[in-house]
Design a protein around this motif. Structure first.
Motif, PDB file in Angstrom:
ATOM      1  N   GLU A  29      35.097  41.825  36.185  1.00  0.00           N
ATOM      2  CA  GLU A  29      34.200  41.864  35.033  1.00  0.00           C
ATOM      3  C   GLU A  29      34.944  41.584  33.734  1.00  0.00           C
ATOM      4  O   GLU A  29      34.421  40.901  32.841  1.00  0.00           O
ATOM      5  N   LEU A  30      36.150  42.111  33.604  1.00  0.00           N
ATOM      6  CA  LEU A  30      36.916  41.893  32.379  1.00  0.00           C
ATOM      7  C   LEU A  30      37.197  40.409  32.168  1.00  0.00           C
ATOM      8  O   LEU A  30      37.143  39.914  31.038  1.00  0.00           O
ATOM      9  N   ARG A  31      37.488  39.697  33.237  1.00  0.00           N
ATOM     10  CA  ARG A  31      37.782  38.263  33.108  1.00  0.00           C
ATOM     11  C   ARG A  31      36.536  37.443  32.766  1.00  0.00           C
ATOM     12  O   ARG A  31      36.637  36.347  32.235  1.00  0.00           O
ATOM     13  N   LYS A  32      35.373  38.014  33.093  1.00  0.00           N
ATOM     14  CA  LYS A  32      34.129  37.346  32.701  1.00  0.00           C
ATOM     15  C   LYS A  32      33.874  37.478  31.204  1.00  0.00           C
ATOM     16  O   LYS A  32      33.291  36.584  30.581  1.00  0.00           O
ATOM     17  N   ASN A  33      34.292  38.613  30.640  1.00  0.00           N
ATOM     18  CA  ASN A  33      33.913  38.959  29.266  1.00  0.00           C
ATOM     19  C   ASN A  33      35.019  38.787  28.232  1.00  0.00           C
ATOM     20  O   ASN A  33      34.735  38.810  27.028  1.00  0.00           O
ATOM     21  N   PHE A  34      36.264  38.641  28.695  1.00  0.00           N
ATOM     22  CA  PHE A  34      37.384  38.515  27.758  1.00  0.00           C
ATOM     23  C   PHE A  34      38.318  37.401  28.219  1.00  0.00           C
ATOM     24  O   PHE A  34      38.475  37.169  29.421  1.00  0.00           O
ATOM     25  N   SER A  35      38.975  36.764  27.254  1.00  0.00           N
ATOM     26  CA  SER A  35      40.121  35.934  27.590  1.00  0.00           C
ATOM     27  C   SER A  35      41.310  36.859  27.795  1.00  0.00           C
ATOM     28  O   SER A  35      41.269  38.049  27.436  1.00  0.00           O
ATOM     29  N   SER A  69      32.441  48.028  35.523  1.00  0.00           N
ATOM     30  CA  SER A  69      32.445  47.306  34.254  1.00  0.00           C
ATOM     31  C   SER A  69      33.858  47.106  33.723  1.00  0.00           C
ATOM     32  O   SER A  69      34.095  46.266  32.852  1.00  0.00           O
ATOM     33  N   GLN A 124      42.412  38.211  24.454  1.00  0.00           N
ATOM     34  CA  GLN A 124      41.489  39.219  23.918  1.00  0.00           C
ATOM     35  C   GLN A 124      41.686  40.561  24.604  1.00  0.00           C
ATOM     36  O   GLN A 124      41.633  41.622  23.965  1.00  0.00           O
ATOM     37  N   LYS A 129      42.768  44.068  22.949  1.00  0.00           N
ATOM     38  CA  LYS A 129      41.951  45.277  23.101  1.00  0.00           C
ATOM     39  C   LYS A 129      42.840  46.472  23.485  1.00  0.00           C
ATOM     40  O   LYS A 129      42.696  47.573  22.918  1.00  0.00           O
TER      41      LYS A 129
END
Length: 288
Positions: A239-245, A234, A248, A252
């Motif tokens: 996965e990070l590129r799927k959920n954040f720009s 996760s 962003q 974070k």
């Protein structure tokens, strides 16, 4: 890469840029069996996506610098103290010997005083690693972030490997040679590598190099106190590129490290406005 790698990359970039310095990317692909070109390409693509552009180009690949490392290994051998070691890693890990703070066993010197005929006999059965004999003296350096660090080289580190039995030179030797020849003046990395700094400083001296400054930073840990790794799917870059720009994700990390009270999207250069070396925490940081 995963979140922990991004955090370390961002902190090192911010430290370099906050002082008007250059940020160098080096691909440490010494392990020929595990490192593949596509992995390096992915790292560089991820860094570019984040806006973390490196200054020195082309990028240095350690796999292409073997001859340089071997030349410096010969210098060390010519100055004495380098010897063949026939001990197997699995056997060493099974020993109830003292362990260094990084978890590796302190080498007892089993092969240090082998006679020439003993070495010749052992060479018929296996290729040896090469170790360097460290003195029974105190090593001391001042970390920029964590202050004075001390250890006894022989009791706390032990003789360490310069070249593995498979012919791959060690990380310790390669990074010392690279940092010296590339003009690195500050090394920024996780505090889990504090213990190995003593070994590297020993090699700087043995090779006649001046050590850089060392700035170790707190680790990002999972909620249960374990190091982040690529097994934490996760937190992988995929996965990070799927959920954040990219902005962003940087916001974070800046909140996790205490530079922001709440997350706001930031480019790396915008993050510089909130960054302060003095405000970087000393305690490890937990990711919920």
């Amino acid at each position: 890469m995963h979140l922990g790698n991004v955090y370390t990359a961002l902190m090192s970039w911010l430290l370099a840029k906050s002082k008007g310095g250059e940020w160098i990317l080096r691909i440490e692909d010494l392990d020929r069996q595990r490192c593949k070109k596509e992995f390096a390409d992915l790292i560089m693509e991820d860094l570019s996506w984040l806006g973390l552009e490196w200054d020195e180009k082309p990028v240095a690949f350690q796999s292409a610098r073997t001859e340089i490392y071997l030349r410096h290994l010969e210098i060390l051998k010519s100055r004495g103290g380098v010897y063949p070691c026939f001990c197997r890693r699995a056997d060493l890990m099974a020993l109830s010997a003292p362990h260094a703070s990084d978890g590796t066993p302190v080498y007892s010197g089993t092969c240090r005083n082998l006679l020439p005929q003993e070495i010749q006999n052992k060479l018929k059965a296996q290729n040896p690693a090469l170790r360097v004999h460290v003195p029974d003296t105190e090593s001391r350096f001042t970390d920029v972030h964590y202050g004075e660090q001390r250890c006894n080289l022989q009791k706390d580190c032990g003789d360490f490997i310069l070249c593995r039995a498979d012919g791959n030179v060690s990380y310790q030797l390669a990074v010392v040679v690279d940092d010296a020849l590339m003009g690195v003046t500050q090394v920024v990395r996780g505090n889990d590598l504090l213990p190995s700094t003593h070994q590297q400083i020993f090699l700087y001296g043995a090779l006649g190099f001046t050590p850089p400054e060392f700035f170790h930073i707190p680790m990002l840990l999972s909620h249960d106190g374990k190091r982040l790794s690529k097994r934490d799917s996760s937190l992988s870059m995929q996965e990070l590129r799927k959920n954040f720009s990219a902005a962003q994700l940087i916001g974070k990390i800046m909140r996790l490290t205490g530079f922001l009270e709440k997350e706001i999207p930031l480019t790396p250069f915008q993050a510089l406005e909130f960054f302060s070396e003095e405000k970087l925490p000393h305690k490890d940081i937990y990711v919920s």
